[in-house]
Design an enzyme around this catalytic site. Sequence first.
Site, short mmCIF file in Angstrom:
data_model
loop_
_atom_site.label_atom_id
_atom_site.label_comp_id
_atom_site.label_asym_id
_atom_site.label_seq_id
_atom_site.Cartn_x
_atom_site.Cartn_y
_atom_site.Cartn_z
N GLY A 14 0.82 -1.21 0.00
CA GLY A 14 0.00 0.00 0.00
C GLY A 14 0.85 1.26 0.00
O GLY A 14 2.09 1.20 0.03
N CYS A 130 -3.05 10.73 10.84
CA CYS A 130 -2.06 11.63 10.21
C CYS A 130 -2.27 13.09 10.59
O CYS A 130 -1.30 13.82 10.88
CB CYS A 130 -2.09 11.45 8.70
SG CYS A 130 -3.75 11.31 8.03
N GLY A 161 -3.99 10.10 1.72
CA GLY A 161 -4.45 9.64 3.03
C GLY A 161 -5.52 8.58 2.92
O GLY A 161 -5.78 7.83 3.88
N ARG A 236 -11.31 17.07 2.54
CA ARG A 236 -10.46 16.43 1.53
C ARG A 236 -10.30 17.38 0.36
O ARG A 236 -11.30 17.90 -0.15
CB ARG A 236 -11.10 15.12 1.08
CG ARG A 236 -10.21 14.28 0.19
CD ARG A 236 -9.09 13.59 0.92
NE ARG A 236 -9.58 12.60 1.84
CZ ARG A 236 -8.81 12.01 2.76
NH1 ARG A 236 -7.53 12.32 2.88
NH2 ARG A 236 -9.32 11.11 3.57
N HIS A 243 -0.76 17.07 3.96
CA HIS A 243 -1.95 17.63 4.62
C HIS A 243 -1.60 19.03 5.14
O HIS A 243 -0.50 19.24 5.69
CB HIS A 243 -2.34 16.79 5.83
CG HIS A 243 -2.99 15.47 5.51
ND1 HIS A 243 -3.27 15.05 4.23
CD2 HIS A 243 -3.43 14.48 6.33
CE1 HIS A 243 -3.85 13.85 4.29
NE2 HIS A 243 -3.94 13.49 5.54
P1 A2P Z 1 -3.03 -5.73 -1.14
O1 A2P Z 1 -2.15 -4.85 -2.00
O2 A2P Z 1 -2.66 -7.17 -1.25
O3 A2P Z 1 -4.49 -5.45 -1.28
P2 A2P Z 1 -3.72 1.23 0.67
O4 A2P Z 1 -4.24 1.82 1.96
O5 A2P Z 1 -2.66 2.07 0.02
O6 A2P Z 1 -4.82 0.87 -0.26
O7 A2P Z 1 -2.99 -0.15 1.10
C1 A2P Z 1 -3.59 -1.14 1.88
C2 A2P Z 1 -2.58 -2.24 2.20
O8 A2P Z 1 -3.21 -3.17 3.08
C3 A2P Z 1 -2.15 -3.04 0.99
O9 A2P Z 1 -0.82 -3.48 1.16
C4 A2P Z 1 -3.11 -4.23 1.03
O10 A2P Z 1 -2.63 -5.38 0.39
C5 A2P Z 1 -3.15 -4.47 2.51
N1 A2P Z 1 -4.35 -5.24 2.90
C6 A2P Z 1 -5.65 -4.90 2.72
N2 A2P Z 1 -6.46 -5.87 3.20
C7 A2P Z 1 -5.66 -6.84 3.69
C8 A2P Z 1 -5.88 -8.09 4.33
N3 A2P Z 1 -7.11 -8.56 4.56
N4 A2P Z 1 -4.79 -8.82 4.70
C9 A2P Z 1 -3.55 -8.35 4.48
N5 A2P Z 1 -3.28 -7.19 3.88
C10 A2P Z 1 -4.31 -6.42 3.50
#
Ligand code: A2P
Length: 341
Positions: A14, A130, A161, A236, A243
Amino acid sequence: MSRNPVVAVVGATGAVGREMLKILAERDFPAREVIPMASARSAGSRLEFKGGELTVQELTEDSFRGIDLAIFSAGGATSEKFAPIAAGRGCVVVDNSSAWRMDPQVPLVVPEVNPSDLERHQGIIATPNCSTIQMVVVLKPLHDVGTIRRVVASTYQAVSGSGQEAVRELETQVKQLFSMQEVHPEVYPYQIAFNCLPHIDAFLDNGYTKEEMKMVNETVKIMGDENIKVTVTTVRVPVFFGHSESLNIQTASRITPQEARAILSQAPGVQVLDNPSEKLYPMPITAAGRDETFVGRIREDESTENALNMWVVADNIRKGAALNAVQIAEFLMIKDLIRVP
Ligand code: A2P
């Protein structure tokens, strides 16, 4: 501690997780090994780290065997489920989500403000929202001198964010609008390009949003003073990174703008950029990619007694999330608060 810790970055694919890997590398965090974890969707994908590549592992209940420190940034539901599992295996969790922040057993920490709270951790440590982080970094040194009574905050928050999907949504909408196409909001309830949404997270019965009440409640917990009254409007804006906040700060004893500039110039993690005659003030493009919280436009509130207005900007992904978590991890190392066998 007999050896360096094995560190898991949960949510590594992410926006915050990727920044976390970058910051761990930049600051040469003394990890024996760094293991990126994400959902099954990303298992096997590769992420750059220190000139090489790491393979993303799927997060499961068995993921924490042999992990000493896990930094979570994968949303509240993931933290709610997996942080206790990790802590139960003796792994110290630093959690970026809101899941544990207001739990009285869980320290909520900004290292420049309340590092000593880390000493009472019981396995889970929370890092604040944040917008709270950049606000308290500025409030604390002023509170120490003039005792803050009330803060009125309005935020101008970047789309990063809300995660990577939101960054893509703003990018896509800008391109669509320039080519006269219709936009189809998915992450946000309305178009975010060339617009402002006075709506971050869900609305509550009191008319505030969850994001607004996070800033109110977290500030009191971090500052350790229930007498500080805080009221917030969060908005937003179509900015990718950084921010901004307009703060009105009322104190028990008067602090002049000159004194505030001097206090904040000495404050850890803060940089004052405040010279209107030179058009010097912080902006999101000033803060993007930087570690400091920037402050400018410091001036007296002429409508009341003992109050200042100021403008505070920070990189929401770095100081607002990934950097704050890594700073906590560094502090845990220095104070020997990670139980590495
Ligand atoms: P994935 O890329 O496999 O979906 P962001 O907030 O930028 O969208 O990132 C969210 C992060 O949290 C990503 O790395 C996402 O992985 C991870 N994530 C979301 N749901 C899960 C879950 N159920 N188990 C593990 N990681 C998760």
